[in-house]
Structure formats: C-alpha cells, structure tokens
Design a protein around this motif. Structure first.
Motif, PDB file in Angstrom:
ATOM      1  N   TYR A 176       7.798   7.207 -11.740  1.00 21.78           N
ATOM      2  CA  TYR A 176       6.999   6.278 -10.942  1.00 21.78           C
ATOM      3  C   TYR A 176       6.749   5.022 -11.759  1.00 21.78           C
ATOM      4  O   TYR A 176       6.086   5.053 -12.790  1.00 21.78           O
ATOM      5  CB  TYR A 176       5.669   6.913 -10.564  1.00 21.78           C
ATOM      6  CG  TYR A 176       4.793   6.016  -9.695  1.00 21.78           C
ATOM      7  CD1 TYR A 176       5.145   5.732  -8.381  1.00 21.78           C
ATOM      8  CD2 TYR A 176       3.625   5.449 -10.207  1.00 21.78           C
ATOM      9  CE1 TYR A 176       4.343   4.915  -7.585  1.00 21.78           C
ATOM     10  CE2 TYR A 176       2.820   4.632  -9.419  1.00 21.78           C
ATOM     11  CZ  TYR A 176       3.191   4.370  -8.105  1.00 21.78           C
ATOM     12  OH  TYR A 176       2.402   3.553  -7.323  1.00 21.78           O
ATOM     13  N   LEU A 186      -9.402   1.583  -3.516  1.00 17.80           N
ATOM     14  CA  LEU A 186      -8.022   2.016  -3.784  1.00 17.80           C
ATOM     15  C   LEU A 186      -7.032   0.908  -3.434  1.00 17.80           C
ATOM     16  O   LEU A 186      -6.049   0.686  -4.156  1.00 17.80           O
ATOM     17  CB  LEU A 186      -7.690   3.288  -2.988  1.00 17.80           C
ATOM     18  CG  LEU A 186      -8.436   4.573  -3.371  1.00 17.80           C
ATOM     19  CD1 LEU A 186      -7.997   5.732  -2.481  1.00 17.80           C
ATOM     20  CD2 LEU A 186      -8.207   4.923  -4.842  1.00 17.80           C
ATOM     21  N   ALA A 187      -7.310   0.214  -2.318  1.00 19.91           N
ATOM     22  CA  ALA A 187      -6.433  -0.903  -1.932  1.00 19.91           C
ATOM     23  C   ALA A 187      -6.483  -2.004  -2.993  1.00 19.91           C
ATOM     24  O   ALA A 187      -5.445  -2.578  -3.365  1.00 19.91           O
ATOM     25  CB  ALA A 187      -6.856  -1.453  -0.569  1.00 19.91           C
ATOM     26  N   ALA A 188      -7.685  -2.269  -3.512  1.00 21.17           N
ATOM     27  CA  ALA A 188      -7.839  -3.321  -4.519  1.00 21.17           C
ATOM     28  C   ALA A 188      -7.147  -2.955  -5.831  1.00 21.17           C
ATOM     29  O   ALA A 188      -6.550  -3.804  -6.502  1.00 21.17           O
ATOM     30  CB  ALA A 188      -9.326  -3.596  -4.762  1.00 21.17           C
ATOM     31  N   PHE A 206      -8.026 -11.102  -3.697  1.00 16.50           N
ATOM     32  CA  PHE A 206      -8.268  -9.977  -2.790  1.00 16.50           C
ATOM     33  C   PHE A 206      -9.760  -9.830  -2.529  1.00 16.50           C
ATOM     34  O   PHE A 206     -10.178  -9.551  -1.394  1.00 16.50           O
ATOM     35  CB  PHE A 206      -7.671  -8.685  -3.376  1.00 16.50           C
ATOM     36  CG  PHE A 206      -7.543  -7.568  -2.373  1.00 16.50           C
ATOM     37  CD1 PHE A 206      -6.688  -7.680  -1.295  1.00 16.50           C
ATOM     38  CD2 PHE A 206      -8.276  -6.397  -2.505  1.00 16.50           C
ATOM     39  CE1 PHE A 206      -6.561  -6.657  -0.356  1.00 16.50           C
ATOM     40  CE2 PHE A 206      -8.155  -5.364  -1.586  1.00 16.50           C
ATOM     41  CZ  PHE A 206      -7.303  -5.500  -0.506  1.00 16.50           C
ATOM     42  N   ILE A 236     -11.571   7.410   3.782  1.00 18.87           N
ATOM     43  CA  ILE A 236     -10.825   6.576   2.819  1.00 18.87           C
ATOM     44  C   ILE A 236      -9.723   5.832   3.568  1.00 18.87           C
ATOM     45  O   ILE A 236      -9.522   4.626   3.383  1.00 18.87           O
ATOM     46  CB  ILE A 236     -10.247   7.455   1.685  1.00 18.87           C
ATOM     47  CG1 ILE A 236     -11.378   7.958   0.782  1.00 18.87           C
ATOM     48  CG2 ILE A 236      -9.201   6.686   0.879  1.00 18.87           C
ATOM     49  CD1 ILE A 236     -10.941   8.946  -0.296  1.00 18.87           C
ATOM     50  N   GLN A 259      -4.518  -0.945  -6.089  1.00 19.59           N
ATOM     51  CA  GLN A 259      -3.083  -1.038  -5.829  1.00 19.59           C
ATOM     52  C   GLN A 259      -2.621  -2.494  -5.861  1.00 19.59           C
ATOM     53  O   GLN A 259      -1.550  -2.806  -6.385  1.00 19.59           O
ATOM     54  CB  GLN A 259      -2.769  -0.408  -4.467  1.00 19.59           C
ATOM     55  CG  GLN A 259      -1.322  -0.473  -4.034  1.00 19.59           C
ATOM     56  CD  GLN A 259      -0.394   0.287  -4.958  1.00 19.59           C
ATOM     57  OE1 GLN A 259      -0.820   1.089  -5.776  1.00 19.59           O
ATOM     58  NE2 GLN A 259       0.898   0.020  -4.831  1.00 19.59           N
ATOM     59  N   ASN A 260      -3.460  -3.369  -5.352  1.00 17.57           N
ATOM     60  CA  ASN A 260      -3.128  -4.793  -5.294  1.00 17.57           C
ATOM     61  C   ASN A 260      -2.927  -5.414  -6.674  1.00 17.57           C
ATOM     62  O   ASN A 260      -2.258  -6.440  -6.808  1.00 17.57           O
ATOM     63  CB  ASN A 260      -4.254  -5.532  -4.546  1.00 17.57           C
ATOM     64  CG  ASN A 260      -4.030  -7.020  -4.503  1.00 17.57           C
ATOM     65  OD1 ASN A 260      -3.036  -7.495  -3.953  1.00 17.57           O
ATOM     66  ND2 ASN A 260      -4.936  -7.795  -5.119  1.00 17.57           N
ATOM     67  N   THR A 275      -7.587  10.250  -7.091  1.00 17.62           N
ATOM     68  CA  THR A 275      -8.784  10.319  -6.253  1.00 17.62           C
ATOM     69  C   THR A 275      -9.331  11.737  -6.311  1.00 17.62           C
ATOM     70  O   THR A 275      -8.942  12.602  -5.535  1.00 17.62           O
ATOM     71  CB  THR A 275      -8.423   9.940  -4.796  1.00 17.62           C
ATOM     72  OG1 THR A 275      -7.589   8.783  -4.818  1.00 17.62           O
ATOM     73  CG2 THR A 275      -9.677   9.637  -3.994  1.00 17.62           C
ATOM     74  N   MET A 280       0.825  -1.211   0.000  1.00 20.61           N
ATOM     75  CA  MET A 280       0.000   0.000   0.000  1.00 20.61           C
ATOM     76  C   MET A 280       0.862   1.266   0.000  1.00 20.61           C
ATOM     77  O   MET A 280       0.469   2.290  -0.548  1.00 20.61           O
ATOM     78  CB  MET A 280      -0.945   0.009   1.215  1.00 20.61           C
ATOM     79  CG  MET A 280      -2.055  -1.017   1.135  1.00 20.61           C
ATOM     80  SD  MET A 280      -3.091  -0.806  -0.343  1.00 20.61           S
ATOM     81  CE  MET A 280      -3.115  -2.483  -0.964  1.00 20.61           C
ATOM     82  N   CYS A 319     -14.578   3.391  -0.906  1.00 26.48           N
ATOM     83  CA  CYS A 319     -13.570   3.911  -1.843  1.00 26.48           C
ATOM     84  C   CYS A 319     -12.168   3.574  -1.371  1.00 26.48           C
ATOM     85  O   CYS A 319     -11.282   3.277  -2.181  1.00 26.48           O
ATOM     86  CB  CYS A 319     -13.753   5.415  -1.994  1.00 26.48           C
ATOM     87  SG  CYS A 319     -12.532   6.175  -3.061  1.00 26.48           S
ATOM     88  N   GLY A 320     -11.940   3.601  -0.054  1.00 24.84           N
ATOM     89  CA  GLY A 320     -10.631   3.219   0.486  1.00 24.84           C
ATOM     90  C   GLY A 320     -10.298   1.776   0.142  1.00 24.84           C
ATOM     91  O   GLY A 320      -9.161   1.454  -0.241  1.00 24.84           O
ATOM     92  N   ILE A 321     -11.288   0.913   0.262  1.00 30.13           N
ATOM     93  CA  ILE A 321     -11.073  -0.504  -0.074  1.00 30.13           C
ATOM     94  C   ILE A 321     -10.852  -0.650  -1.577  1.00 30.13           C
ATOM     95  O   ILE A 321     -10.023  -1.447  -2.028  1.00 30.13           O
ATOM     96  CB  ILE A 321     -12.263  -1.348   0.440  1.00 30.13           C
ATOM     97  CG1 ILE A 321     -12.313  -1.267   1.985  1.00 30.13           C
ATOM     98  CG2 ILE A 321     -12.158  -2.797  -0.032  1.00 30.13           C
ATOM     99  CD1 ILE A 321     -13.508  -1.962   2.622  1.00 30.13           C
ATOM    100  N   ARG A 331       1.557   2.902  -3.225  1.00 29.81           N
ATOM    101  CA  ARG A 331       0.470   3.591  -3.940  1.00 29.81           C
ATOM    102  C   ARG A 331       0.748   5.087  -4.020  1.00 29.81           C
ATOM    103  O   ARG A 331       1.193   5.690  -3.053  1.00 29.81           O
ATOM    104  CB  ARG A 331      -0.873   3.364  -3.227  1.00 29.81           C
ATOM    105  CG  ARG A 331      -2.097   3.804  -4.048  1.00 29.81           C
ATOM    106  CD  ARG A 331      -3.304   4.059  -3.166  1.00 29.81           C
ATOM    107  NE  ARG A 331      -2.971   5.061  -2.171  1.00 29.81           N
ATOM    108  CZ  ARG A 331      -2.867   6.368  -2.425  1.00 29.81           C
ATOM    109  NH1 ARG A 331      -3.119   6.838  -3.632  1.00 29.81           N
ATOM    110  NH2 ARG A 331      -2.519   7.212  -1.470  1.00 29.81           N
ATOM    111  N   VAL A 348      -3.417   2.304 -11.342  1.00 21.72           N
ATOM    112  CA  VAL A 348      -3.313   3.601 -10.655  1.00 21.72           C
ATOM    113  C   VAL A 348      -4.554   4.436 -10.916  1.00 21.72           C
ATOM    114  O   VAL A 348      -5.342   4.158 -11.823  1.00 21.72           O
ATOM    115  CB  VAL A 348      -2.062   4.393 -11.105  1.00 21.72           C
ATOM    116  CG1 VAL A 348      -0.796   3.648 -10.722  1.00 21.72           C
ATOM    117  CG2 VAL A 348      -2.111   4.700 -12.592  1.00 21.72           C
ATOM    118  N   GLY A 380     -11.076   2.962   5.352  1.00 20.17           N
ATOM    119  CA  GLY A 380     -11.331   1.821   4.459  1.00 20.17           C
ATOM    120  C   GLY A 380     -10.077   0.988   4.275  1.00 20.17           C
ATOM    121  O   GLY A 380     -10.118  -0.251   4.296  1.00 20.17           O
ATOM    122  N   ILE A 381      -8.951   1.664   4.108  1.00 21.19           N
ATOM    123  CA  ILE A 381      -7.682   0.949   3.951  1.00 21.19           C
ATOM    124  C   ILE A 381      -7.316   0.250   5.265  1.00 21.19           C
ATOM    125  O   ILE A 381      -6.800  -0.874   5.267  1.00 21.19           O
ATOM    126  CB  ILE A 381      -6.576   1.923   3.468  1.00 21.19           C
ATOM    127  CG1 ILE A 381      -6.947   2.437   2.058  1.00 21.19           C
ATOM    128  CG2 ILE A 381      -5.202   1.252   3.463  1.00 21.19           C
ATOM    129  CD1 ILE A 381      -6.025   3.512   1.510  1.00 21.19           C
TER     130      ILE A 381
END
Lengths: 289, 289
Positions: free
Chosen positions: B76, A225-227, B93, B219, A229-230, A237, A97, A221-223, A100, A234, B222-223
């Motif tokens: 990046y 973004l994690a998904a 995931f 957010i 990134q996984n 936001t 993470m 939305c946080g989850i 990211r 890119v 969420g992470i």
C-alpha cells in the motif's frame, strides 16, 4: 397448653409472614444478580454506561437546534459550481477517498503538528445535536504517554483474546501475541483519542444532556478520516471500548467524557501492506426510487 | 369445634400463603408494567429495538477484521505530498468544510444524478466493523414517495411537538405548525435515507451480527457530508427516529435495516438563511499531550 394452642394460629401466621418476606427478598436479589454481567468490574463497567441511546421523544431530531431559537438568521450563499465542475469534483473526491485504507503499518517519521491541528479543526466542523459540539480530541505525541496507552490497550486486548480463544489456546502465547500486540501505538507520531461528551455542564452547574452525542462524534470522525486522507496520512479506526475508563483517567479527562475511538496517525510505513479487500459496488449500497 | 380449633393453624397458613402469592404476583406485574414505556406502540417501538449497543467482549474493536484473516496482503503506497503541499491541503480542506452549514431552505432545482451517485459511492468508502459495509442509501427523487415520506415525518413530528408543548399549546395550531412542517421534504430534489444493517444474512441463512453498525454508518455519513460540501450541495442532518419503521416499510427495506438518518439534498435556496452560530475554537476541542 390451652394458651399455646390458642397462640398456634398466630405463631403460624408470623412464621408464614417471615417465610413470605424471605421469598420476596430472595426474588428481588435474584433480579439484581441477573443485572450484573459476568466478570463484573464496578469501576470499568459502570463508567462505560452512558445515556447515548436514551432518546427523549421531544428531542429526537438532530436538526432541532433549541439554542438556535433566539439566534439571528443570516444569508447563506456557499460557492456554486457549474454542473461540469460539480461532476468532476464529485469524481475526484470519490477517487481520493476510495484510496483510503485502514493501515496498521505506520511510519515513525514526524508529521507537522500544524497538519494535525488543521485535520482536527476540520473534524470540528461536523454538525451536532443542538450544536453542542460534544467532542474532545486528545492528540498524544509524548512517547511515555503513548507507551502507557499501549500498555493499557494491550492488557485489555490480552483479556479479550484469552477469553475469545478459550482454554485450549491459553498456553499458545506465541500465536496470541501476534494478535494483541499493537506496536503502532508506540510507533505512530500521533495518537488521536476521540472522546464523546455524554453531557455538558450548565452555568448553574446542572447537567445538560447531549442528545445524539455518539452519532455526532462519529460523523465528526468521518470528516476527520476524510481530512487525513486528503493530506496523505493513514490511521486505524479502532474502538478500544474496555480501556476507555483507564485511558480517560490517564489523559485526565473529566467524567462526562467517554472514549469513543483511538486513531494512531502517521505516514504509512514504506513497506506497509493492506489486506486485498474489495468494496461493494454502488448498486449494492444505493437504491433509487 | 375441637377439630376446627385444630385446623385453625392450617387455615391461617393457607390464607397466609394465598396472600403471599398474590403479593408476589402483583410485584412482578408491577415490574412488567414499568418496562413498558408510556404510549407503548408495539409495532413501532419493538421495531426500534436493535442490538447496536450490545458489544460482545470478544469483538470490541472495529479494527478486528475477522474476514481479513485469509486474505492476501498487498503493498500500500498512497500519494505522499511534500510538507508544504500537505499543510496547504489541510488548510484548504478545513476552509471548504468550515463553510458547511445545516440548511433548511433547499432549492427545487434539479441536481445531476451522477453527482449524487458519486457522493454516495464516496460515503461507501468508509471503514466498517469487520468490513461489513453495513449501509444502504435510499435515494428518493420520485415526488409521490417524497410526499409520503413528508406525511409520515410530519405526523410523528406533530405527536412530538404536542407532547412537548403540553396541553396549553394544543389549540395553538398556527404556532405549532411552524415547527413540525418540513416543506423541504417535498421541495428537495433528493431525499437520502441512510439505513444501518443491524445484521447480515449468511449463506446458510443464519444471522450474522454486524458489530458497530451504527458507528460505521455514522462515520460513512460524515464522509457523505464532506462529499456533499465538496460539490456545493446542502442538507439537514436529521434523525427521524420514531418514523423509522413506517419509512422502512414505505421504502420496502428488509427487517435487518433500520433508518438512521434522513438527508434532504439539493442546492441551497437563493434566499437561504442560517442561524448565526459560531463554532468552538480549536483550543476548546483539542488537547495536546
């Protein structure tokens, strides 16, 4: 004359009443005028109003799942990792993470639709107030619709930049252009527009308040973004607030949905760069008691 | 008598003015009375007010990193996965996150502090408006402080439940107790209290507005939930709004910080149960254009 003289008090009284009423009326219209923001645009601004922050005292807890009351309870035993594995997993996830970044240089290369679907499915596992799942993810890959979105966003951004910069910059178009132009809205293979459902519709067609809809959708939305990134994708936001109503109509979303975020999604461009930002140290964001 | 008669219009006019003024005054105090919510508690309610939703037109985009303007840009290039691996990662995931549930039955077993630190470090990788990173995570493991938190939360919850249930339930303490008692606040090895920093302090000691602080912190939350799920820990995503000011004082957080969420964290109890909820299907949350 005597009659007129006798009527004078009455006339004066009526006159005073009329003046008094005018005064009261002008007061109340003054209040109404104050309520209107500068550059009031009824269609846009009214649509932006929602009741996200109207918290009823009796519903002030996301954990208060009213709809769960009649549900059966089932045993819950998720996988349990040995301590060493747990520490390793927490380190690895942090490393992943921490790579990211918000990336504005997105490659036009196609991205498998299945991956985007899985990412959105993952976002939909977020908790929500009263398990209302108050989110709609609109995935746009159609080039014409993406371009329409770009036009709407850039038009609003131009207004923003002109107002911000003031008159002395208005003629400096070349410089402004570098700011409000959002090429990635055409280029990214997908635009994900995240709508919050500010209320739901009950079977009897009455409105059902979605408490905490904004908080819930942001967590989701946080989850998301994690998904992303996984899987090595890119995004940027962004929260194009003033374009919400126009984008909602363009995408034919119902009136109970408000645009919360717009995420262009894709691989980073091969020459992508990011500003050389640092994040705060753990000790600057965490307090232990 | 003639003098009195001549003065009558003046007297009537003065009388009308006085009545008119009284009318205007009573109107305006009516407005003021309406502004105060029922059971107005100055200390608590005023503290809850923040400017999260006051969005200035010239700052309406999370992606607008003012502080980035002078930063160098660096290349990046994050890891890129082959399509097959990418699909697999997105599926895995999703499966992992789809196992997440809100769990109220938390085990008192100790959890390695290092894991909690890594989880919070991960939450701190979230994007934020103007890269302000407007979050503070207070991790409470001290039993006495946890108990104080429980007392504050339960006291507010009791008020909530009594007001909600109305007079006819007030005497039914036994039944009410099952609702407002939060045993997990004593039992969970950690309570994570997430504060949003509604503004920052500039070097010249002036306030710096943190636009989008609530969206950014949600957010981040969420992470955080994703990171907890990744290591096999559970939580309850709760927003004890009315307790915010008291908890902030208890935890000695500064006035610019507002409590947004309270998450008890630990392993699930061995006999933990969850309501038998289903999530929406992908087709009910995702629209493709």
């Amino acid at each position: 004359m005597a009659l007129l003289s006798a009527l004078t008090p009455v006339l004066v009284a009526v006159l005073c009443l009329v003046i008094g009423l005018m005064f009261v009326k002008s007061k109340s219209s003054e209040v109404k005028a104050q309520e209107k923001p500068k550059d009031f645009r009824p269609w846009v601004d009214q649509d932006l109003q929602d009741n996200t922050d109207v918290i009823e005292r009796d519903d002030d807890d996301v954990e208060d799942y009213n709809e769960e009351k009649d549900l059966a309870h089932v045993p819950y035993s998720p996988p349990r990792y040995p301590v060493e594995a747990m520490v390793k997993r927490s380190q690895d996830f942090y490393s992943l993470m921490n790579q990211r970044r918000t990336v504005r240089f997105i490659s036009p290369e196609p991205v498998p639709r299945e991956v985007i679907d899985n990412v959105i499915h993952t976002a939909g596992t977020a908790p929500s107030g009263a398990h209302t799942e108050p989110w709609t993810f609109v995935v746009v890959s159609d080039p014409e619709t993406k371009h329409q979105i770009r036009l709407i966003v850039e038009e609003e951004e131009e207004v923003n930049y002109r107002q911000r910069m003031g008159d002395k910059w208005v003629n400096d178009l070349a410089r402004l252009k570098t700011n409000w132009i959002k090429e990635y809205l055409d280029v990214a293979p997908y635009l994900v527009l995240i709508f919050k459902q500010t209320y739901g519709i009950l079977p009897n067609e009455k409105k059902k308040t979605h408490y905490y809809n904004e908080i819930s959708v942001c967590i989701s939305c946080g989850i998301l973004l994690a998904a992303l990134q996984n899987v090595g994708l890119v995004t940027v936001t962004s929260t194009p607030l003033n374009c919400g109503p126009q984008l909602r109509l363009l995408l034919k979303r119902p009136a109970n949905e408000k645009l919360l975020m717009l995420l262009p999604v894709g691989y980073p461009a091969s020459d992508a760069t990011v500003p050389d930002l640092k994040r705060k140290h753990l000790d600057d964001i965490r307090v232990h008691i």
